[in-house]
Design an enzyme around this catalytic site. Structure first.
Site, PDB file in Angstrom:
ATOM      1  N   GLY A   1      11.798 -12.931  63.678  1.00 14.10           N
ATOM      2  CA  GLY A   1      12.766 -12.717  62.597  1.00 14.10           C
ATOM      3  C   GLY A   1      14.096 -12.294  63.197  1.00 14.10           C
ATOM      4  O   GLY A   1      14.154 -11.312  63.947  1.00 14.10           O
TER       5      GLY A   1
ATOM      6  N   ARG B   1      25.006   2.344  95.563  1.00 14.59           N
ATOM      7  CA  ARG B   1      26.070   1.370  95.880  1.00 14.59           C
ATOM      8  C   ARG B   1      27.410   2.093  96.062  1.00 14.59           C
ATOM      9  O   ARG B   1      27.802   2.924  95.223  1.00 14.59           O
ATOM     10  CB  ARG B   1      26.175   0.361  94.736  1.00 14.59           C
ATOM     11  CG  ARG B   1      27.292  -0.649  94.877  1.00 14.59           C
ATOM     12  CD  ARG B   1      26.939  -1.730  95.851  1.00 14.59           C
ATOM     13  NE  ARG B   1      27.928  -2.798  95.862  1.00 14.59           N
ATOM     14  CZ  ARG B   1      27.923  -3.779  96.749  1.00 14.59           C
ATOM     15  NH1 ARG B   1      26.984  -3.845  97.681  1.00 14.59           N
ATOM     16  NH2 ARG B   1      28.844  -4.714  96.698  1.00 14.59           N
TER      17      ARG B   1
ATOM     18  N   ILE C   1       6.006 -22.036  70.314  1.00 15.11           N
ATOM     19  CA  ILE C   1       4.811 -21.201  70.123  1.00 15.11           C
ATOM     20  C   ILE C   1       4.436 -20.466  71.414  1.00 15.11           C
ATOM     21  O   ILE C   1       4.088 -21.093  72.436  1.00 15.11           O
ATOM     22  CB  ILE C   1       3.630 -22.053  69.590  1.00 15.11           C
ATOM     23  CG1 ILE C   1       4.071 -22.768  68.287  1.00 15.11           C
ATOM     24  CG2 ILE C   1       2.396 -21.178  69.345  1.00 15.11           C
ATOM     25  CD1 ILE C   1       4.725 -21.871  67.227  1.00 15.11           C
TER      26      ILE C   1
ATOM     27  N   GLU D   1       4.158  -6.730  63.937  1.00 13.67           N
ATOM     28  CA  GLU D   1       4.777  -7.669  64.880  1.00 13.67           C
ATOM     29  C   GLU D   1       6.183  -7.188  65.235  1.00 13.67           C
ATOM     30  O   GLU D   1       6.578  -7.171  66.400  1.00 13.67           O
ATOM     31  CB  GLU D   1       4.841  -9.064  64.252  1.00 13.67           C
ATOM     32  CG  GLU D   1       5.738 -10.023  65.014  1.00 13.67           C
ATOM     33  CD  GLU D   1       5.595 -11.490  64.603  1.00 13.67           C
ATOM     34  OE1 GLU D   1       4.693 -11.807  63.806  1.00 13.67           O
ATOM     35  OE2 GLU D   1       6.398 -12.309  65.083  1.00 13.67           O
ATOM     36  N   ARG D   2       6.918  -6.769  64.224  1.00  6.23           N
ATOM     37  CA  ARG D   2       8.310  -6.377  64.471  1.00  6.23           C
ATOM     38  C   ARG D   2       8.385  -5.051  65.222  1.00  6.23           C
ATOM     39  O   ARG D   2       9.256  -4.861  66.073  1.00  6.23           O
ATOM     40  CB  ARG D   2       9.056  -6.334  63.129  1.00  6.23           C
ATOM     41  CG  ARG D   2       9.229  -7.748  62.641  1.00  6.23           C
ATOM     42  CD  ARG D   2       9.847  -7.947  61.312  1.00  6.23           C
ATOM     43  NE  ARG D   2       9.996  -9.400  61.129  1.00  6.23           N
ATOM     44  CZ  ARG D   2      10.026 -10.014  59.965  1.00  6.23           C
ATOM     45  NH1 ARG D   2       9.933  -9.342  58.844  1.00  6.23           N
ATOM     46  NH2 ARG D   2      10.164 -11.331  59.913  1.00  6.23           N
TER      47      ARG D   2
ATOM     48  N   GLY E   1      12.558 -22.218  60.655  1.00  5.01           N
ATOM     49  CA  GLY E   1      12.146 -21.002  61.354  1.00  5.01           C
ATOM     50  C   GLY E   1      12.217 -19.853  60.376  1.00  5.01           C
ATOM     51  O   GLY E   1      11.202 -19.412  59.821  1.00  5.01           O
ATOM     52  N   SER E   2      13.450 -19.421  60.073  1.00  4.97           N
ATOM     53  CA  SER E   2      13.612 -18.293  59.151  1.00  4.97           C
ATOM     54  C   SER E   2      13.079 -18.623  57.754  1.00  4.97           C
ATOM     55  O   SER E   2      12.465 -17.783  57.100  1.00  4.97           O
ATOM     56  CB  SER E   2      15.100 -17.928  59.034  1.00  4.97           C
ATOM     57  OG  SER E   2      15.655 -17.709  60.304  1.00  4.97           O
TER      58      SER E   2
ATOM     59  N   GLY F   1      11.938 -28.141  62.124  1.00  4.16           N
ATOM     60  CA  GLY F   1      12.967 -28.094  61.086  1.00  4.16           C
ATOM     61  C   GLY F   1      13.121 -26.758  60.385  1.00  4.16           C
ATOM     62  O   GLY F   1      14.048 -26.570  59.589  1.00  4.16           O
TER      63      GLY F   1
HETATM   64  C1  LIG Z   1      10.775 -17.782  73.258  1.00  2.04           C
HETATM   65  C2  LIG Z   1      10.415 -17.946  71.816  1.00  2.04           C
HETATM   66  C3  LIG Z   1       9.141 -17.581  71.385  1.00  2.04           C
HETATM   67  C4  LIG Z   1       8.786 -17.773  70.042  1.00  2.04           C
HETATM   68  N1  LIG Z   1       7.489 -17.525  69.655  1.00  2.04           N
HETATM   69  C5  LIG Z   1       7.091 -17.923  68.428  1.00  2.04           C
HETATM   70  C6  LIG Z   1       5.696 -17.883  68.061  1.00  2.04           C
HETATM   71  O1  LIG Z   1       4.842 -17.472  68.855  1.00  2.04           O
HETATM   72  N2  LIG Z   1       5.338 -18.331  66.845  1.00  2.04           N
HETATM   73  C7  LIG Z   1       6.255 -18.805  65.958  1.00  2.04           C
HETATM   74  O2  LIG Z   1       5.846 -19.203  64.876  1.00  2.04           O
HETATM   75  N3  LIG Z   1       7.569 -18.848  66.254  1.00  2.04           N
HETATM   76  C8  LIG Z   1       7.999 -18.435  67.479  1.00  2.04           C
HETATM   77  N4  LIG Z   1       9.330 -18.509  67.805  1.00  2.04           N
HETATM   78  C9  LIG Z   1      10.280 -18.980  66.819  1.00  2.04           C
HETATM   79  C10 LIG Z   1      11.209 -17.894  66.298  1.00  2.04           C
HETATM   80  O3  LIG Z   1      10.510 -16.943  65.549  1.00  2.04           O
HETATM   81  C11 LIG Z   1      12.339 -18.586  65.519  1.00  2.04           C
HETATM   82  O4  LIG Z   1      13.141 -19.266  66.463  1.00  2.04           O
HETATM   83  C12 LIG Z   1      13.160 -17.611  64.690  1.00  2.04           C
HETATM   84  O5  LIG Z   1      12.401 -17.095  63.622  1.00  2.04           O
HETATM   85  C13 LIG Z   1      14.435 -18.260  64.117  1.00  2.04           C
HETATM   86  O6  LIG Z   1      14.156 -19.475  63.512  1.00  2.04           O
HETATM   87  P1  LIG Z   1      15.022 -20.775  63.904  1.00  2.04           P
HETATM   88  O7  LIG Z   1      15.026 -20.906  65.366  1.00  2.04           O
HETATM   89  O8  LIG Z   1      14.524 -21.925  63.108  1.00  2.04           O
HETATM   90  O9  LIG Z   1      16.489 -20.429  63.445  1.00  2.04           O
HETATM   91  P2  LIG Z   1      17.112 -20.656  61.977  1.00  2.04           P
HETATM   92  O10 LIG Z   1      16.200 -20.129  60.952  1.00  2.04           O
HETATM   93  O11 LIG Z   1      17.536 -22.085  61.886  1.00  2.04           O
HETATM   94  O12 LIG Z   1      18.393 -19.714  62.063  1.00  2.04           O
HETATM   95  C14 LIG Z   1      19.605 -20.117  62.720  1.00  2.04           C
HETATM   96  C15 LIG Z   1      20.656 -19.036  62.441  1.00  2.04           C
HETATM   97  O13 LIG Z   1      20.876 -18.936  61.026  1.00  2.04           O
HETATM   98  C16 LIG Z   1      20.698 -17.609  60.587  1.00  2.04           C
HETATM   99  N5  LIG Z   1      20.102 -17.561  59.253  1.00  2.04           N
HETATM  100  C17 LIG Z   1      19.039 -18.262  58.786  1.00  2.04           C
HETATM  101  N6  LIG Z   1      18.790 -17.911  57.513  1.00  2.04           N
HETATM  102  C18 LIG Z   1      19.703 -16.961  57.168  1.00  2.04           C
HETATM  103  C19 LIG Z   1      19.963 -16.177  56.005  1.00  2.04           C
HETATM  104  N7  LIG Z   1      19.197 -16.290  54.909  1.00  2.04           N
HETATM  105  N8  LIG Z   1      20.972 -15.296  56.044  1.00  2.04           N
HETATM  106  C20 LIG Z   1      21.745 -15.147  57.134  1.00  2.04           C
HETATM  107  N9  LIG Z   1      21.547 -15.844  58.274  1.00  2.04           N
HETATM  108  C21 LIG Z   1      20.542 -16.739  58.289  1.00  2.04           C
HETATM  109  C22 LIG Z   1      19.735 -16.987  61.612  1.00  2.04           C
HETATM  110  O14 LIG Z   1      19.833 -15.590  61.610  1.00  2.04           O
HETATM  111  C23 LIG Z   1      20.214 -17.633  62.900  1.00  2.04           C
HETATM  112  O15 LIG Z   1      21.302 -16.918  63.400  1.00  2.04           O
HETATM  113  C24 LIG Z   1       9.730 -18.292  69.121  1.00  2.04           C
HETATM  114  C25 LIG Z   1      11.013 -18.628  69.560  1.00  2.04           C
HETATM  115  C26 LIG Z   1      11.344 -18.506  70.881  1.00  2.04           C
HETATM  116  C27 LIG Z   1      12.691 -19.000  71.330  1.00  2.04           C
END
Ligand SMILES: Cc1cc2nc3c(=O)[nH]c(=O)nc-3n(C[C@H](O)[C@H](O)[C@H](O)COP(=O)(O)OP(=O)(O)OC[C@H]3O[C@@H](n4cnc5c(N)ncnc54)[C@H](O)[C@@H]3O)c2cc1C
Length: 382
Positions: free
Chosen positions: A367, A271, A160, A245-246, A134-135, A132
Site C-alpha cells: 500500500g 573518515r 509477487i 502486513e503494514r 495495484g492500489s 493492470g
Molecule cells: C518489490 C515488490 C514486491 C511486491 N510484492 C508484492 C506481493 O508479494 N504481492 C502483491 O500482491 N503485490 C506485491 N507488490 C505490488 C505492490 O503492492 C504494488 O506495486 C503497490 O500496491 C502499488 O500498486 P501499483 O504498482 O499498481 O501502483 P498504482 O496503484 O498504479 O499507483 C501508481 C501511483 O498512483 C497513486 N495512487 C493510486 N491510487 C491513488 C489514490 N486513490 N489516491 C492517490 N494516489 C493514488 C499511488 O500512490 C502511486 O503513487 C510488490 C511490488 C514490488 C515492486
C-alpha cells in the site's frame, strides 16, 4: 531510549536469531544478490531452528506462542545485518502469509499445509497485484469460475514476492466478475498445478536477493477445497490481514533506519576530511542528531503498535500511520546516511548503498504512502 517492550525470552530469541543470520544469511548474501533469489534451504534451516510459524499451534508444527514480538525480532535483525533483501522472504512468510493459514484456513487445510509451512518445506506468497491494477484491488481481472468441485482460474499477477520459490500462493481472484469487492475470493494455488506458470524473476532497483515474479494462470483447475474462507469474502480476508502486513513493513523501516544510522555514525568517526573526522563538522552532527531523534520517535510508535496488535487492538488507521511514516523515515535517514558517506555511500559494497536501493520500494509495496493517507483521511470524516 531503553525499549520496554521485550522480555527475557525475546532477548534470548534475538540472540539465537542473530547467530542464525550471521551463520546462514550473511555469508550467502552476495551470491543471492547476484542470483536474484535465496536458496530454498534457507527456509528449511529457519524452520528447523524454530524461526517459522512461532504463532502456529505446536500440534501443527509451530512454536505455539501468539506474540508478534518474536516476528518483530526477526524483522529487526535482518535489517541490522544489512540483509533486508534476503530476509524479506522469511518475514513475508511469517508475518504476511501465515495469518491467512491461521485465521482463514479450515481444520483440514491447516493440517494439510501448516506443518510444511512451519518446517520450511512449503514456501508461501500472496498474489494480489496484477499488471493492470495495484492500489485499486477491487478492479482485478483474474477470474475463478466454478466447475463442479473445482474453480477454473485464468489471469495473471505481477510483482509477487517469493514468486519463484513459492509452493503455495494465496491468490486473490474474482469468483463473481460482475462484482467489485464482493466478487473476490482467495484460492491457494500450488506449485505444479497444470496451467500455473511462473514468468520472469523481475529485475529491480534493489532487493536483489528477493525473487519478485510474474505468475500466469491458464485454465488452472483449483479444487474448491483450496479456497480460504467463504466465496465472496476474499476482500474482507485481505483487509483483515493488512494491519499486520503494514506493521511488519513499518518495523523493518525503523530497523533499517537504525542500522543506517549506526553505519553512518561509525563512518563519521573514522573518515577524515580537512584534517578532522567528518563527524566533527557541525552539519554532520546536526544531521546525525536529527536522524537519531526521528528514529527514537518512530521506534516508540512502532513498539506501541506492536503492543496494540498483540492486544488485538491495532486499527487499520494506526497500522497505516506506522507504515507510511516509518517507511518515509527510512527513506530520509538512509538518504542522509548516503550523503555523509560521500561517494562510498553510492557503492553497493557498503551496506548503506545497498540499503538505499532496497529502501525505495517500502513506500510503495503493501500500500503506497498515498493510499495509507487515504485510509487515515477517510476515517476523519472528511
Ligand atoms: C518489490 C515488490 C514486491 C511486491 N510484492 C508484492 C506481493 O508479494 N504481492 C502483491 O500482491 N503485490 C506485491 N507488490 C505490488 C505492490 O503492492 C504494488 O506495486 C503497490 O500496491 C502499488 O500498486 P501499483 O504498482 O499498481 O501502483 P498504482 O496503484 O498504479 O499507483 C501508481 C501511483 O498512483 C497513486 N495512487 C493510486 N491510487 C491513488 C489514490 N486513490 N489516491 C492517490 N494516489 C493514488 C499511488 O500512490 C502511486 O503513487 C510488490 C511490488 C514490488 C515492486
Amino acid at each position: 531510549m531503553r525499549r520496554t517492550i521485550f522480555e527475557d525470552d525475546h532477548d534470548l530469541f534475538r540472540s539465537s536469531f542473530r547467530q542464525f543470520v550471521d551463520k546462514e544469511i550473511v555469508p550467502n548474501v552476495d551470491r543471492w544478490e547476484k542470483a536474484g533469489v535465496v536458496d530454498r534451504d534457507l527456509f528449511l534451516k529457519a524452520g528447523a531452528n524454530g524461526f517459522l510459524g512461532m504463532d502456529v499451534p505446536e500440534s501443527l508444527g509451530g512454536g505455539g506462542v501468539k506474540d508478534y514480538r518474536y516476528n518483530m525480532v526477526i524483522g529487526e535483525e535482518v535489517q541490522r545485518a544489512g540483509c533486508g533483501g534476503a530476509g524479506l522472504g522469511l518475514t513475508l512468510h511469517n508475518d504476511i502469509c501465515m495469518p491467512y493459514f491461521l485465521h482463514l484456513a479450515d481444520e483440514e487445510q491447516q493440517r494439510r499445509w501448516l506443518p510444511g509451512i512451519c518446517s520450511g518445506e512449503l514456501i508461501t506468497a500472496v498474489a494480489m497485484t496484477e499488471p493492470g491494477i495495484g492500489s485499486d484491488l477491487a478492479s482485478m481481472t483474474t477470474t475463478a469460475i466454478r466447475d463442479g468441485d473445482d474453480y477454473i482460474v485464468n489471469g495473471s499477477k505481477t510483482f509477487i514476492t517469493n514468486g519463484i520459490n513459492a509452493d503455495l500462493v494465496i491468490t486473490a481472484v474474482k469468483t463473481d466478475p460482475s462484482q467489485r469487492h464482493k466478487g473476490m475470493s482467495l484460492l491457494v494455488l500450488e506449485r505444479g498445478m497444470d496451467g500455473f506458470e511462473r514468468g520472469r524473476n523481475l529485475e529491480k532497483v534493489g532487493l536483489h536477493s528477493q525473487d519478485t515474479a510474474e505468475l500466469f494462470f491458464t485454465d488452472v483447475r483449483v479444487p474448491v477445497a483450496n479456497r480460504l474462507g467463504e466465496e465472496g469474502t476474499g476482500f474482507l480476508g485481505l483487509v483483515s490481514n493488512l494491519p499486520q502486513e503494514r506493521l511488519s513493513i513499518a518495523v523493518a523501516g525503523v530497523a533499517a533506519a537504525r542500522a543506517a544510522f549506526d553505519w553512518t555514525l561509525a563512518y563519521c568517526k573514522e573518515r577524515q576530511a580537512f584534517g578532522q573526522p567528518i563527524g566533527s563538522f557541525q552539519n554532520s552532527r546536526f544531521t546525525l542528531a536529527e536522524m537519531q531523534t526521528e528514529i527514537e520517535i518512530g521506534q516508540a510508535f512502532v513498539d506501541r503498535c506492536v503492543e496494540a496488535l498483540n492486544a488485538g487492538e491495532l486499527t487499520a488507521e494506526e497500522a497505516s500511520m506506522a507504515k507510511w511514516w516509518c517507511t518515509e523515515l527510512q527513506g530520509r535517514v538512509i538518504d542522509a546516511g548516503v550523503q555523509l558517506h560521500g561517494g562510498y555511500g553510492y557503492m553497493t559494497e557498503y551496506p548503506i548503498g545497498r540499503a538505499y536501493a532496497d529502501a525505495r520500494i517500502t513506500r510503495i509495496y503493501g500500500g503506497t504512502t498515498e493510499i495509507m493517507k487515504e485510509i487515515i483521511g477517510r476515517s476523519l470524516g472528511v
